[in-house]
Design an enzyme around this catalytic site. Structure first.
Site, PDB file in Angstrom:
ATOM      1  N   ASP A   2      -4.534   8.246  -3.140  1.00  0.00           N
ATOM      2  CA  ASP A   2      -4.065   7.127  -3.964  1.00  0.00           C
ATOM      3  C   ASP A   2      -3.535   7.685  -5.296  1.00  0.00           C
ATOM      4  OD1 ASP A   2      -3.956   4.135  -4.325  1.00  0.00           O
ATOM      5  OD2 ASP A   2      -5.398   4.558  -5.909  1.00  0.00           O
TER       6      ASP A   2
ATOM      7  N   GLU B   7      -1.917   8.673   0.886  1.00  0.00           N
ATOM      8  CA  GLU B   7      -1.665   7.396   0.216  1.00  0.00           C
ATOM      9  C   GLU B   7      -1.288   7.551  -1.262  1.00  0.00           C
ATOM     10  OE1 GLU B   7      -2.039   3.782   1.729  1.00  0.00           O
ATOM     11  OE2 GLU B   7      -1.067   5.371   2.879  1.00  0.00           O
TER      12      GLU B   7
ATOM     13  N   HIS C 196      -5.298   2.126   4.119  1.00  0.00           N
ATOM     14  CA  HIS C 196      -5.152   2.789   2.819  1.00  0.00           C
ATOM     15  C   HIS C 196      -6.304   3.740   2.515  1.00  0.00           C
ATOM     16  CE1 HIS C 196      -4.284   3.505  -1.362  1.00  0.00           C
ATOM     17  NE2 HIS C 196      -5.416   2.934  -1.742  1.00  0.00           N
TER      18      HIS C 196
END
Length: 359
Positions: free
Chosen positions: A171, A195, A336
């Protein structure tokens, strides 16, 4: 056209046990009873899927996965402390050898990596994963991307992690690693990521199930909902394909359990993700990262989810990432939160890739 997808068995039994050891003992007891001498039987087992995980597997007609190692709900990794820019940062430090630095993104902490790091045992690597202390006098914009990058720089300096380092990010944590690597290219052995926030930055390229959340977080009501009700953290399990245990979710919530500004990090970063034509310092930084990643020869491992979230299967972000040089792609099941969805698949792929870098 219709297909007959019935299982070739007349009876099914579903049972839940507390751990893999108990499961194996139970199955051994069945075998010892002589059951298999009279009946054909297939045992299929694994971690419990969340509703969204079960739905995705059914839609994709994926077969049940074999039982892997148990996924512990509590991290076995002990932590140390170091002072960074006047704040206390705790961090995991396991093993000895080539430093492999794991960086989490928004909502999560180093707890995210608890089931990935053990796959590096015996790899001649030193696994590190840090947690940030909260900043004083917080308010809107306190936890900007530039602030995360500044503290990460100082943490790397404090631990003297400057030569031959491997960076692993998820992320926004992936973007923090990109930022550091871009400025210390000669000190980076490799980059692994999942991600990451990469171009293009149009709403249509964002996961459909996540768009309403991110649009809501840009409103005054959404900000209040985060600070008062922990909205963004509580929404995370909706995008995790594995069923979290209460102990796991309690630990995920722990850094943000106190209402108010302690939850500010979980609204600042989602608001910084660029969309459409908005211009910001963060957008400029992320675009510079993407340009560098399209040119650098540093070995990279992309661990996209299947079907994926931000870098979803068939999406423009994923296609653009696939054009970067010196990149290996190792897909893992999940949306995710790939280190939560498939920690063993991610850990195994990372360990195999590291062997090629280190040996």
């Amino acid at each position: 056209m219709l297909f007959d997808r019935r299982a070739p068995y007349d009876f099914f039994s579903v049972y839940h046990v507390p751990d893999v050891v108990t499961q194996r003992q139970f199955e051994a007891g069945i075998a010892a009873s002589g059951w298999y001498d009279y009946f054909e039987q297939v045992n299929i087992s694994g971690a419990a899927l969340s509703p969204v995980g079960a739905l995705l597997n059914n839609v994709a007609l994926l077969p049940p996965t074999p039982q892997g190692p148990q996924i512990p709900p509590v991290s076995p990794i002990t932590k140390q402390r170091v002072n960074v820019l006047g704040r206390t940062m705790t961090y995991a430090d396991e093993g000895a050898g080539v430093p492999v630095v794991f960086v989490h993104g928004d909502v999560m902490s180093s707890f995210l990596w608890r089931n990935v790091i053990p796959h590096l045992d015996g790899q001649r690597t030193r696994s590190l994963a840090g947690d940030s202390d909260k900043l004083p006098d917080a308010g809107p914009g306190t936890y900007a991307f530039a602030t995360h990058a500044r503290y990460f720089d100082a943490w790397m300096e404090a631990l003297d992690l400057r030569d031959g380092v491997v960076l692993v990010g998820h992320d926004g944590g992936a973007n923090v690693t990109f930022d550091w690597a871009m400025r210390h290219e000669d000190q980076v052995r490799g980059l692994a990521f999942s991600e990451a926030i990469t171009p293009p930055f149009d709403w249509e390229d964002w996961p459909a199930q996540m768009r309403p959340q991110f649009q809501y977080l840009r409103t005054a009501e959404g900000e209040r909902d985060v600070l008062e009700n922990n909205f963004f953290v509580n929404a995370a399990p909706q995008s995790i394909t594995r069923m979290l245990t209460p102990a796991e979710f309690t630990e995920i919530v722990r850094p943000y359990a106190q209402p108010g500004e302690d939850r500010r990090p979980t609204t600042d970063w989602p608001r910084e993700v660029p969309f459409d034509n908005d211009r910001s310092q963060t957008r400029t930084a992320l675009e510079a990262q993407a340009a560098w990643l399209a040119d650098t020869s540093i070995p990279r491992l992309h661990l996209p989810g299947v079907p994926g979230g931000i870098a979803r299967l068939g999406g423009r972000k994923r296609r653009l990432i696939s054009t970067w040089p010196s990149l290996i792609e190792a897909p893992v099941p999940g949306l995710h939160w790939t280190p939560e969805d498939a920690p063993h698949a991610m850990g195994s792929a990372l360990a195999e890739w590291l062997r090629s870098l280190i040996n």
